[in-house]
Scaffold this motif. Structure first.
Motif, mmCIF file in Angstrom:
data_model
loop_
_atom_site.group_PDB
_atom_site.id
_atom_site.type_symbol
_atom_site.label_atom_id
_atom_site.label_comp_id
_atom_site.label_asym_id
_atom_site.label_seq_id
_atom_site.Cartn_x
_atom_site.Cartn_y
_atom_site.Cartn_z
ATOM 1 N N MET A 121 1.115 -1.222 -0.121
ATOM 2 C CA MET A 121 -0.092 -0.201 0.247
ATOM 3 C C MET A 121 0.836 1.203 -0.059
ATOM 4 N N PRO B 114 -2.340 -2.248 -3.606
ATOM 5 C CA PRO B 114 -2.785 -3.362 -4.950
ATOM 6 C C PRO B 114 -3.668 -3.583 -5.644
ATOM 7 N N PHE C 122 3.655 0.316 2.164
ATOM 8 C CA PHE C 122 3.855 -0.363 3.331
ATOM 9 C C PHE C 122 3.156 -1.755 2.799
ATOM 10 N N ARG C 123 5.062 -3.068 2.459
ATOM 11 C CA ARG C 123 4.532 -3.884 2.259
ATOM 12 C C ARG C 123 3.805 -4.797 3.183
ATOM 13 N N ALA C 124 2.409 -4.640 3.221
ATOM 14 C CA ALA C 124 1.231 -5.789 4.218
ATOM 15 C C ALA C 124 1.177 -7.006 4.108
ATOM 16 N N GLU C 125 1.232 -7.684 4.994
ATOM 17 C CA GLU C 125 1.101 -9.416 4.970
ATOM 18 C C GLU C 125 -0.096 -8.771 5.821
ATOM 19 N N ASP C 126 -1.292 -9.544 5.576
ATOM 20 C CA ASP C 126 -2.397 -9.832 6.249
ATOM 21 C C ASP C 126 -3.329 -10.905 5.251
ATOM 22 N N GLU D 123 -6.243 -12.612 7.066
ATOM 23 C CA GLU D 123 -7.305 -12.119 8.358
ATOM 24 C C GLU D 123 -8.269 -12.091 7.166
ATOM 25 N N GLU D 124 -9.361 -12.268 7.616
ATOM 26 C CA GLU D 124 -10.968 -11.875 7.572
ATOM 27 C C GLU D 124 -11.216 -11.518 8.861
ATOM 28 N N LEU D 125 -12.180 -10.587 8.230
ATOM 29 C CA LEU D 125 -12.737 -10.431 9.334
ATOM 30 C C LEU D 125 -14.316 -11.349 9.912
#
Lengths: 223, 223
Positions: B1, B31, B89-93, B95-97
């Motif tokens: 991001m 992205p 920001f190379r965001a690793e994620d 998880e889902e809500l």
DNA sequence: ATATGCATGTCGTAA
DNA sequence: TTACGACGTGCATAT
């Protein structure tokens, strides 16, 4: 505005309730209390708090951003597992969005050029409250019938026909059968067309106009 | 991001059209193509582009971020007058809500405990397509009447009654007069109540349940 | 505060 | 792709 990059967990409880496991997100906190948590996909924040909410930082095992809204009571907790960046932006901004192509402008256009609906159409009221709702435009045709217009800035769906039908039925109960309903939109879905025809309602094709410099709230000089 | 703090002007043209004069804003580019421009107020971005849009940086007098969406064709141009910060920001994620308290869970609850509607109620279909729309729950009462349920997770408005009325009328045309319509919600607005009663439709009070760990799409074990 | 309806609504789902 | 309806919808407006 404060922007935070962090790995976090999110807990929300209010009108609904949600949990979000650990992951990297962008957090934006605005001076009006708005609070946004963005994952790396979608236009929508995965969790949020609206303007007017109060935020504070609590120091537990991990630091936790707590944002609270009253009325309705809603709590958002962001457990910060790792903070990669925090930055404060003192944003100066005195401008407002000027947008054109809205339904409100379709209404203005029809009041300026009622013949776009049909020859002899006379618009009388805008946003007229009636028994069961608020009619977009209420007018009369050349034969003296009451005419209800329901405007849509984009392709009209079943929903729009239901709205129009509700208004027409409310007015027929009061004024008898000399009431017509016209859906005004750029186009219709298949289902909307089916219901419209079955109910004896009408359709006029009209695109929302894109004017020059439509400013928020009030219309400025036209070219 | 990518996050940018900048003084900028914004030009949008697509389904509608807008202009925004110079001011400080936070820009977030994801992205997946999502593009957000936030002023210092409100939960909503002042301008945006949805996922799937393509972004590029053009060097004119000022650098300009251009984001384009096809289908519908929409163009967003952000003219950067002064850039205060840019960060990646190379965001690793992964998880889902997990959200609970939805209308879908009201439906599950009614299938589990149909007596919450009334003794002898038998739910038969969920999200059942009929002639003019999609019914939330279709079932039968102890007298053999068809029963349409329209569910709302929050206070039901005129809109909800219109929906219910549309479904009931469509089913009456096909199955005759033995069709009842029940609005199921935590509460009703004044106008909704008025229209509901006038149309001989019914109301059952029901809050959306907040369950444990409702995960996206599929329900996990209940306590 | 409540009620009503628009929105560049966005998003998910089913046909 | 189109159609349909939910959404923690948000938001402005009128009462």
């Amino acid at each position: 505005m404060i922007t935070v990059f962090a790995r976090c967990r999110v807990h929300y409880d209010g009108r609904a309730k949600s949990e979000l496991g650990p992951g990297d997100r962008v957090i934006v906190i605005k001076p009006d209390g708005s609070f946004l948590i963005h994952q790396s996909k979608k236009r929508e924040p995965v969790n949020w708090q609206p303007p007017g909410s109060r935020v504070r930082l609590e120091l537990r095992e991990n630091p936790v951003l707590v944002s609270i809204r009253r009325k309705p009571r809603e709590t958002l907790e962001v457990e910060l597992e790792e903070v990669y960046m925090v930055s404060l932006f003192r944003a100066e901004d005195y401008e407002e969005l000027a947008l054109t192509g809205s339904e409100a402008e379709m209404a203005e256009l029809i009041f300026e050029r009622p013949e776009l609906i049909e020859p002899g159409f006379k618009p009388l009221f805008r946003e007229k409250q009636i028994k069961h709702g608020i009619v977009d435009i209420l007018g009369r045709d050349s034969s003296g019938n009451l005419v209800v217009l329901e405007l849509k800035r984009r392709r009209a769906e079943l929903h729009a026909v239901s709205q129009l039908k509700r208004y027409v039925e409310a007015l027929r109960e009061e004024h008898g059968n000399g009431v017509r309903g016209i859906l005004v939109a750029p186009s219709l879905t298949s289902g909307a067309k089916r219901l419209l025809e079955e109910e004896g309602l009408e359709f006029r094709k009209l695109e929302p106009p894109k004017r020059d410099r439509k400013s928020r709230g009030r219309q400025t000089t036209l070219v």
